[in-house]
Write a protein that holds these residues in place. Sequence first.
Motif, mmCIF file in Angstrom:
data_model
loop_
_atom_site.group_PDB
_atom_site.id
_atom_site.type_symbol
_atom_site.label_atom_id
_atom_site.label_comp_id
_atom_site.label_asym_id
_atom_site.label_seq_id
_atom_site.Cartn_x
_atom_site.Cartn_y
_atom_site.Cartn_z
ATOM 1 N N ILE A 21 6.511 10.170 -5.851
ATOM 2 C CA ILE A 21 5.464 9.856 -6.340
ATOM 3 C C ILE A 21 4.374 10.029 -5.791
ATOM 4 N N LEU A 22 4.530 10.255 -4.869
ATOM 5 C CA LEU A 22 3.315 10.887 -3.524
ATOM 6 C C LEU A 22 2.489 11.479 -4.202
ATOM 7 N N VAL A 27 -1.053 9.153 2.967
ATOM 8 C CA VAL A 27 0.194 8.501 2.174
ATOM 9 C C VAL A 27 1.323 7.905 3.622
ATOM 10 N N ARG A 28 2.146 6.888 3.105
ATOM 11 C CA ARG A 28 3.685 6.408 3.326
ATOM 12 C C ARG A 28 5.036 6.996 3.111
ATOM 13 N N ILE A 29 5.499 7.594 3.880
ATOM 14 C CA ILE A 29 6.858 8.109 3.551
ATOM 15 C C ILE A 29 8.045 7.530 3.847
ATOM 16 N N TYR A 30 8.947 6.394 2.175
ATOM 17 C CA TYR A 30 9.769 5.478 2.240
ATOM 18 C C TYR A 30 10.753 6.681 1.797
ATOM 19 N N ALA A 31 12.306 6.101 3.077
ATOM 20 C CA ALA A 31 13.782 6.582 2.814
ATOM 21 C C ALA A 31 14.059 5.496 1.020
ATOM 22 N N ILE A 56 0.551 11.164 -7.897
ATOM 23 C CA ILE A 56 -0.469 10.590 -7.907
ATOM 24 C C ILE A 56 -1.715 10.949 -7.441
ATOM 25 N N ILE A 57 -1.085 11.939 -6.340
ATOM 26 C CA ILE A 57 -2.163 12.847 -5.443
ATOM 27 C C ILE A 57 -3.046 14.186 -6.502
ATOM 28 N N ARG A 58 -2.203 14.458 -7.313
ATOM 29 C CA ARG A 58 -2.084 14.962 -8.442
ATOM 30 C C ARG A 58 -2.717 15.029 -9.778
ATOM 31 N N HIS A 59 -2.980 13.578 -9.920
ATOM 32 C CA HIS A 59 -3.647 13.019 -11.127
ATOM 33 C C HIS A 59 -5.348 13.130 -11.061
ATOM 34 N N PRO A 60 -5.512 13.388 -12.425
ATOM 35 C CA PRO A 60 -7.110 13.822 -12.227
ATOM 36 C C PRO A 60 -8.048 12.483 -11.958
ATOM 37 N N LYS A 97 1.282 -1.308 0.207
ATOM 38 C CA LYS A 97 0.000 -0.420 0.055
ATOM 39 C C LYS A 97 1.591 1.242 0.019
ATOM 40 N N VAL A 98 0.303 2.327 -0.720
ATOM 41 C CA VAL A 98 0.918 3.557 -0.953
ATOM 42 C C VAL A 98 -0.265 4.786 -0.643
ATOM 43 N N VAL A 99 -0.850 5.015 -0.613
ATOM 44 C CA VAL A 99 -1.702 5.699 -0.508
ATOM 45 C C VAL A 99 -3.167 4.892 0.366
ATOM 46 N N GLU A 100 -3.321 6.003 1.043
ATOM 47 C CA GLU A 100 -4.979 5.004 2.246
ATOM 48 C C GLU A 100 -5.474 5.850 2.304
#
Length: 449
Positions: A420-421, A337-341, A424-428, A237-240
């Motif tokens: 990447i986040l 959103v999950r922040i990954y290093a 995703i968030i800005r995608h229509p 999972k990336v965004v919930e």
Amino acid sequence: MFKKILIANRGEIASRIIRTCHSMGIETVAVYSEADANAPHVKLACEAYLIGKPRVNESYLNVEKIIEVAKRAKVDAIHPGYGFLSENSLFAKVCEENGFVFIGPTPEVIEKMGDKLQARLAMEAAGVPIVPGNSTPLFELEKAKEVAETIGFPLMLKASAGGGGIGMQVIQNMNDLEKLFDGNRKRAESFFGNGAMFLEKLIENPRHIEIQILADHKGNTVFLGERECSIQRRHQKVVEEAPSKFVDNQTRKNMGETAVKAAKSIGYSNAGTVEFIVDDEKNYYFLEMNTRLQVEHPITEEITGLDLVEQQIRIAFGELLNIQQSEVELKGHSIEVRIYAEDPVTFYPSPGKVTKLQLPTGENIRHELAIEEGLDVSPFYDPMIGKLIVTSNLREESIEKLARALDEYEIEGIKSNIPILKEIIRHPEFNKGNTTTSFINNYLSLSHK
């Protein structure tokens, strides 16, 4: 109430649990590896004990050492967080045998739901919809081919003891099965010590929607709405978000009642999550049950006003639920959103010193962090270093707030997945709510897949 709790975990979830314990007047004990000597959760706890070298099998998975610390610190209970030992039935049993309350369900329930085939059988017996497939373990390719012909392609090959997408593969035809079966079986054997596989009909273009439940020791059980967790990369999972734009009130009620039925059928107690695959027609099928706190639990807290860690602790102490289903009210919309290093192009982990950390601030912006400015991100653990949670009255407002927050989020010294986040968030299609499990493959740059 418990006087002292040991948190058998690290990172942001350890700090999260410690904060609730302190708000309840409960003393806390942290454990840490040599790599985490200066970690935030170590500083936050009332007491902290070194349990071993950086590698997890020498520290956070070292049951004997954790129990030794629990005895020395004279704790009443142990909270496992998520990951590590949280769904290890043997650890839960060892806790009980040594006189410590395990904050979670019983070892028997953990064991049953930790095996996907056992879980399928249990849910089928309870009348919970399951994805068409086989419910007996497959170890040989020839038997798998027979089963595949019976079910029909496309299929999903899964490891019975699997998790995190390990041993999972889409099978479009018999050639795929012949090429991929043995490799995935061996991978499952290597990761889980169990090479049993099974096949399910592939639900195409699905959504991954999960229901949070709470259950006490008397069987009182409630559901707390759903979480939309469909945006995933390689089954992670990336965004919930909560609630789901796709789920209507009747579907929410139906799925929630099904999750409650599933939990009651196995004698579940404490917090848990029933995960479903949902098709375009809103037909839903049991996927698995997580017998622990979820990474994404904050968005449920934000829209219900409940502290799920507090609820876990109170249930483990023996208290009855203090909320009834009719009292559960969902307010607003929350996105995590999950922040990954990790490198946003190669996805390789990006350990190193965090030379700058500037966090977005504002009303209803929440952070759960495993790092601080000046500290090192270790290469020994999962690269998730934080979670950013935003909440507003409406989904559109939450998306806008999250976009601004990501623009203001600054991390230097290491690379992160923030680019990447943002995409995703800005995608229509995200704004439209077209968040299926194929979202990243369908809509993001090739380098992000």
